[in-house]
Design a protein around this motif. Structure first.
Motif, mmCIF file in Angstrom:
data_model
loop_
_atom_site.group_PDB
_atom_site.id
_atom_site.type_symbol
_atom_site.label_atom_id
_atom_site.label_comp_id
_atom_site.label_asym_id
_atom_site.label_seq_id
_atom_site.Cartn_x
_atom_site.Cartn_y
_atom_site.Cartn_z
ATOM 1 N N ALA A 48 97.482 62.878 -16.565
ATOM 2 C CA ALA A 48 97.310 64.288 -16.210
ATOM 3 C C ALA A 48 96.836 64.420 -14.764
ATOM 4 C CB ALA A 48 96.322 64.963 -17.162
ATOM 5 N N LEU A 49 95.943 63.562 -14.350
ATOM 6 C CA LEU A 49 95.463 63.577 -12.975
ATOM 7 C C LEU A 49 96.604 63.252 -12.006
ATOM 8 C CD1 LEU A 49 93.185 63.782 -10.886
ATOM 9 C CD2 LEU A 49 92.673 61.377 -11.355
ATOM 10 N N GLU A 50 97.383 62.253 -12.339
ATOM 11 C CA GLU A 50 98.534 61.873 -11.507
ATOM 12 C C GLU A 50 99.526 63.032 -11.401
ATOM 13 O OE1 GLU A 50 100.738 59.208 -9.099
ATOM 14 O OE2 GLU A 50 98.688 59.044 -9.875
ATOM 15 N N ARG A 51 99.817 63.690 -12.543
ATOM 16 C CA ARG A 51 100.720 64.852 -12.534
ATOM 17 C C ARG A 51 100.172 65.961 -11.643
ATOM 18 N NH1 ARG A 51 101.295 63.892 -17.733
ATOM 19 N NH2 ARG A 51 99.743 65.423 -18.349
ATOM 20 N N TRP A 52 98.879 66.259 -11.776
ATOM 21 C CA TRP A 52 98.252 67.304 -10.982
ATOM 22 C C TRP A 52 98.353 66.979 -9.491
ATOM 23 C CZ3 TRP A 52 93.394 66.855 -8.299
ATOM 24 C CH2 TRP A 52 92.957 68.051 -7.714
ATOM 25 N N LEU A 53 98.063 65.735 -9.145
ATOM 26 C CA LEU A 53 98.159 65.342 -7.743
ATOM 27 C C LEU A 53 99.576 65.518 -7.214
ATOM 28 C CD1 LEU A 53 95.910 62.150 -7.744
ATOM 29 C CD2 LEU A 53 95.439 64.302 -6.550
ATOM 30 N N LEU A 54 100.554 65.037 -7.979
ATOM 31 C CA LEU A 54 101.943 65.094 -7.518
ATOM 32 C C LEU A 54 102.528 66.506 -7.546
ATOM 33 C CD1 LEU A 54 103.356 61.848 -9.169
ATOM 34 C CD2 LEU A 54 102.847 62.231 -6.755
ATOM 35 N N GLU A 55 102.186 67.286 -8.565
ATOM 36 C CA GLU A 55 102.814 68.599 -8.739
ATOM 37 C C GLU A 55 102.071 69.729 -8.045
ATOM 38 O OE1 GLU A 55 103.285 69.127 -12.957
ATOM 39 O OE2 GLU A 55 104.546 67.340 -13.139
ATOM 40 N N ASP A 56 100.768 69.588 -7.828
ATOM 41 C CA ASP A 56 99.989 70.674 -7.245
ATOM 42 C C ASP A 56 99.393 70.321 -5.884
ATOM 43 O OD1 ASP A 56 100.455 72.313 -9.454
ATOM 44 O OD2 ASP A 56 98.677 71.603 -10.499
ATOM 45 N N VAL A 57 98.701 69.195 -5.818
ATOM 46 C CA VAL A 57 97.981 68.860 -4.597
ATOM 47 C C VAL A 57 98.940 68.502 -3.458
ATOM 48 C CG1 VAL A 57 96.314 67.285 -3.542
ATOM 49 C CG2 VAL A 57 95.916 68.171 -5.850
ATOM 50 N N VAL A 58 99.884 67.609 -3.712
ATOM 51 C CA VAL A 58 100.800 67.184 -2.649
ATOM 52 C C VAL A 58 101.607 68.359 -2.104
ATOM 53 C CG1 VAL A 58 102.800 65.741 -2.109
ATOM 54 C CG2 VAL A 58 100.868 64.759 -3.351
#
Length: 96
Positions: A48-58
């Motif tokens: 979930a953290l990886e998804r958030w980083l890739l989909e929202d933060v980046v």
């Protein structure tokens, strides 16, 4: 062929007691089940953290780099937050 691998682990007393309590409660049949469930939960959190980083933060970072004129200064952020807090606290409470 065996699909599991035995491991020996050492836990602090409080975590070891937590594992034993989970088994004692009947929610888990064995200490191994408790550890497996904990590791699955950790893997799900990491995903979930990886998804958030890739989909929202980046994408947000890329947008900020592409359009720096849209960024706010620290003073602007503070003012916006203060205005927001002031607006919230100025509303009359219902039922009071």
């Amino acid at each position: 062929m065996r699909t599991t691998q035995p491991l020996t682990i050492t836990l602090p007393h409080d975590l070891a007691q937590m594992v034993k309590d989970k088994v004692s409660s009947g929610k888990y049949a064995s200490e191994s089940e408790v550890i497996r469930d904990g590791l699955r939960t950790l893997a799900a959190r990491d995903a979930a953290l990886e998804r958030w980083l890739l989909e929202d933060v980046v994408p947000t970072l890329e947008d900020a780099r592409a359009h720096p004129e849209r960024l706010l200064t620290a003073d602007e952020v503070r003012k916006n937050l203060s205005d927001h807090v002031r607006a919230i606290t100025a509303k009359p409470r219902s039922g009071a």
